[in-house]
Design an enzyme around this catalytic site. Sequence first.
Site, mmCIF file in Angstrom:
data_model
loop_
_atom_site.group_PDB
_atom_site.id
_atom_site.type_symbol
_atom_site.label_atom_id
_atom_site.label_comp_id
_atom_site.label_asym_id
_atom_site.label_seq_id
_atom_site.Cartn_x
_atom_site.Cartn_y
_atom_site.Cartn_z
ATOM 1 N N GLY A 36 -8.312 10.881 -16.246
ATOM 2 C CA GLY A 36 -6.994 11.000 -16.857
ATOM 3 C C GLY A 36 -7.044 11.776 -18.153
ATOM 4 O O GLY A 36 -6.358 11.457 -19.127
ATOM 5 N N ALA A 37 -7.842 12.845 -18.162
ATOM 6 C CA ALA A 37 -8.137 13.559 -19.412
ATOM 7 C C ALA A 37 -7.139 14.662 -19.752
ATOM 8 O O ALA A 37 -7.317 15.355 -20.750
ATOM 9 C CB ALA A 37 -9.543 14.169 -19.319
ATOM 10 N N SER A 39 -3.828 14.328 -20.423
ATOM 11 C CA SER A 39 -2.678 13.940 -21.245
ATOM 12 C C SER A 39 -2.987 12.667 -22.015
ATOM 13 O O SER A 39 -3.973 11.975 -21.745
ATOM 14 C CB SER A 39 -1.434 13.722 -20.371
ATOM 15 O OG SER A 39 -1.620 12.608 -19.507
ATOM 16 N N GLY A 42 -6.316 10.103 -22.996
ATOM 17 C CA GLY A 42 -7.416 10.762 -22.300
ATOM 18 C C GLY A 42 -7.659 12.152 -22.844
ATOM 19 O O GLY A 42 -8.814 12.577 -23.027
ATOM 20 N N SER A 169 -6.090 -3.461 -21.187
ATOM 21 C CA SER A 169 -4.887 -3.696 -21.997
ATOM 22 C C SER A 169 -4.783 -5.183 -22.319
ATOM 23 O O SER A 169 -5.260 -6.032 -21.552
ATOM 24 C CB SER A 169 -3.643 -3.253 -21.230
ATOM 25 O OG SER A 169 -2.455 -3.668 -21.873
ATOM 26 N N TYR A 191 6.499 -9.525 -5.792
ATOM 27 C CA TYR A 191 5.951 -8.432 -6.610
ATOM 28 C C TYR A 191 6.799 -8.220 -7.862
ATOM 29 O O TYR A 191 8.031 -8.224 -7.817
ATOM 30 C CB TYR A 191 5.926 -7.143 -5.790
ATOM 31 C CG TYR A 191 5.519 -5.903 -6.557
ATOM 32 C CD1 TYR A 191 4.189 -5.553 -6.686
ATOM 33 C CD2 TYR A 191 6.473 -5.081 -7.156
ATOM 34 C CE1 TYR A 191 3.808 -4.417 -7.390
ATOM 35 C CE2 TYR A 191 6.108 -3.954 -7.862
ATOM 36 C CZ TYR A 191 4.770 -3.624 -7.979
ATOM 37 O OH TYR A 191 4.405 -2.504 -8.675
#
Length: 314
Positions: A36-37, A39, A42, A169, A191
């Site tokens: 995830g680099a 944005s 990342g 998190s 869910y």
Amino acid sequence: MWIFGSKGPSGFSSSSTAEEVTQGIDGSALTAIVTGASSGIGEETTRVLALRGVHLVMAVRNVDAGRNVKEAILKEIPGAKIDVMALDLSSMASIRKFASQYQSSNLPLNLLINNAGVVTPFMLSHDGIELHFATNYLGPFLLTDLLLETMKKTARESNIEGRIVNVSSIGHRLTYSEGIRFDKINDESGYYSWYAYGQSKLANILHAKELSRRLKEDGVEITANSLHPGGILTNILRHDHCMNGFCHLIGKYFLKSIPQGAATTCYVALHPHVKGVSGEFFKDSNICNTSSMAKDVDLAKKLRDFSFTLINPK
């Protein structure tokens, strides 16, 4: 701008930036993968590690976006060593292809930073697995498993401690009552997207703790830790329009900036104070407490076994 927080034992706080927590550190002997680099945190993690001399491999779903980030970093840091490779963490085929290509490159691997994540309405992945669980947890679990031998080989040959960093998190506290819904992972009934997100982030912590335990037992010089980057204004909330709008409205007063949000990741990945520290959960560049479920050794073992049945279906 983040307006709260005092310095912890590390000497850093919620207001510290990624550049500040890595000031003076030489990472030129290291090679890292950051997922995830392209944005958010990342991207900032990639930039700051490159600034410290680390050879970066950007593992990104959108290769064009990754290349744009690479070019921007090279303009700032002309000598940066950066490669861009395609990786979709919601697809096990993509993960296996990435790992195979990485191994074929014969690059070493000192740091594996499992950063990428999503917040989304109910969806199934390419492999028919609930998307939070697939992308935020199972994909990184598979990627780590496939690259672990490369990391072990690098640690032995370089005599440099390897580090696995799972971006989790404090949202891991907001999960289903059973923690991990093993028999209902793909069940849309009952869910709730934030519970599903919390479940995936709880799984990130359990993964790091169980992996840490096994690495210690094996005497391998690789640590595994997880962390909370802080409340940050990134594009992760793009699917939740109400929450996204609210956060953009008040974010500049109460949320971290992206340089502050990337600080704990960079601290855990690079700082010498973290050498030998494993199985811990960090927040604001300091060790932090977790929920009781995140400390459950039996739950961590059960999750590991369950994960292997998902990545190796009969």
